[in-house]
Design a protein around this motif. Structure first.
Motif, mmCIF file in Angstrom:
data_model
loop_
_atom_site.group_PDB
_atom_site.id
_atom_site.type_symbol
_atom_site.label_atom_id
_atom_site.label_comp_id
_atom_site.label_asym_id
_atom_site.label_seq_id
_atom_site.Cartn_x
_atom_site.Cartn_y
_atom_site.Cartn_z
ATOM 1 N N SER A 19 69.076 -97.899 -32.840
ATOM 2 C CA SER A 19 68.460 -98.955 -32.166
ATOM 3 C C SER A 19 68.204 -98.449 -30.813
ATOM 4 C CB SER A 19 69.449 -100.079 -32.228
ATOM 5 O OG SER A 19 70.565 -99.708 -31.402
ATOM 6 N N LYS A 28 66.888 -103.604 -33.436
ATOM 7 C CA LYS A 28 67.412 -103.186 -34.538
ATOM 8 C C LYS A 28 66.592 -102.536 -35.714
ATOM 9 C CE LYS A 28 71.748 -105.766 -33.173
ATOM 10 N NZ LYS A 28 72.601 -106.835 -33.732
ATOM 11 N N CYS A 29 65.332 -102.861 -35.802
ATOM 12 C CA CYS A 29 64.792 -102.704 -36.984
ATOM 13 C C CYS A 29 63.595 -101.701 -36.507
ATOM 14 C CB CYS A 29 63.958 -104.145 -37.598
ATOM 15 S SG CYS A 29 65.334 -105.278 -37.265
ATOM 16 N N GLU A 276 57.915 -105.426 -35.641
ATOM 17 C CA GLU A 276 59.027 -104.700 -36.332
ATOM 18 C C GLU A 276 58.923 -105.009 -37.903
ATOM 19 O OE1 GLU A 276 62.905 -105.849 -34.723
ATOM 20 O OE2 GLU A 276 62.571 -107.757 -35.356
ATOM 21 N N SER A 278 60.868 -106.202 -40.714
ATOM 22 C CA SER A 278 61.853 -107.013 -41.159
ATOM 23 C C SER A 278 62.461 -106.912 -42.792
ATOM 24 C CB SER A 278 61.619 -108.343 -40.788
ATOM 25 O OG SER A 278 61.663 -108.402 -39.298
ATOM 26 N N CYS A 282 66.258 -107.613 -41.779
ATOM 27 C CA CYS A 282 66.280 -107.114 -40.258
ATOM 28 C C CYS A 282 65.666 -107.958 -39.355
ATOM 29 C CB CYS A 282 65.826 -105.892 -40.308
ATOM 30 S SG CYS A 282 66.347 -104.780 -38.814
ATOM 31 N N SER A 284 65.489 -108.293 -34.936
ATOM 32 C CA SER A 284 66.068 -108.152 -33.702
ATOM 33 C C SER A 284 66.149 -109.372 -32.841
ATOM 34 C CB SER A 284 65.219 -106.849 -32.811
ATOM 35 O OG SER A 284 65.136 -105.901 -33.596
#
Length: 285
Positions: A19, A28-29, A276, A278, A282, A284
């Motif tokens: 991350s 985080k992704c 991102e 997902s 996932c 963030s």
């Protein structure tokens, strides 16, 4: 024997690889498309493909982005930090894109976000953006504003709209709210516009299951889901649009005609722009 200090160092390195820390928010992704603006960028950097995170030719009128983008000192949004900064999209009387004389429009397209087959229109994607208001360049909420949306590649529809102001053809609503509408232009959620806080949004489009989900928070608070994963027609690929599209009043032909006052000087501040992957849930936050 491996020392405890080395173990801690290895764990920290592994966490860093998973991350990226930006402000109080943690990504985080995998980032598919980045609209982060580096802190050392100058206005003229946004006029060339080699130096701009956005397409330098779209979306704008005759003025270059170096003439219409501002970089206010408003602190970091949730997913920004000292290495990145916010950007303000402004419009004025000259903000006429192509022949769309009814609109006053300027907007950002992240480089790499192609209209057909682009990385932002497949799988499960989450668009992150934060907005802040400029007290010197307030919006005229008697008009309808389209601020963020995903437009299908044939330009026939938007998979979602993020809007504010007085929506044309809809009565009884509050003009001073941010609203999320689905492909059928049905409002699925809204929140009051805050004149001072950073307002953080994430919109997840599942292009496989055809759903839309909205997340929201203020300032440094973690994002929270404010809708379920709602059924939505996400077909048609296309691109994300981020900025200001101010519709006219007094007409049914909003693209080509209608009333726009003179002396327009309006802006919307954006921060923490990224898309991102997902997959597997996932997000963030």
């Amino acid at each position: 024997m491996v020392s405890s200090t080395l173990i801690v160092s290895l764990l920290a390195s592994a966490a860093s690889a998973r991350s990226v820390k930006r402000g109080t928010g943690e990504i985080k992704c995998p980032v598919v498309l980045s609209g982060f603006v580096l802190a050392d960028k100058t206005p003229t950097d946004f006029d060339a493909y080699a130096t701009s995170p956005f397409n330098p030719d779209y979306i704008r009128g005759s003025e270059k982005f170096s003439q219409i983008l501002q970089f206010p000192d408003v602190g970091s949004s949730r997913f920004d930090n000292a290495s990145t900064k916010s950007v303000e999209v402004t419009i004025n009387d000259k903000s006429i894109f192509q022949t769309q004389n009814g609109f006053r429009r300027a907007g950002l397209q992240i480089q790499g976000d192609t209209n057909e087959g682009g990385p932002g229109s497949k799988g499960v994607r989450t668009l992150h953006f934060s907005v802040k208001q400029d007290p010197e360049r307030t919006l005229n909420l008697t008009h309808e504003y389209l601020n963020v949306w995903h437009e299908a590649s044939d330009f026939s529809a938007n998979q979602f709209n993020f809007q504010t102001g007085t929506l044309i053809g809809k009565t009884g609503g509050n003009a001073n709210t941010f609203k999320v509408l689905n492909r059928q232009n049905t409002q699925v959620w809204e929140t009051p516009t805050d004149p001072t806080a950073w307002q953080n949004f994430a919109i997840t489009l599942d292009f496989v299951k055809n759903t839309l989900q909205v997340y929201y928070s203020k300032d440094d608070e973690p994002l929270e889901a404010v809708t379920a994963a709602l059924s939505n027609d996400n077909s048609g690929e296309g691109q994300y649009q981020i900025g200001i599209l101010k519709k006219p009043t007094g007409t049914s032909d909003v693209v080509n005609s209608g009333f726009q006052e003179t002396g327009i000087d309006e802006g919307q501040i954006y921060g923490g722009l990224f898309i991102e992957d997902s997959a597997n849930g996932c997000i963030s936050l």
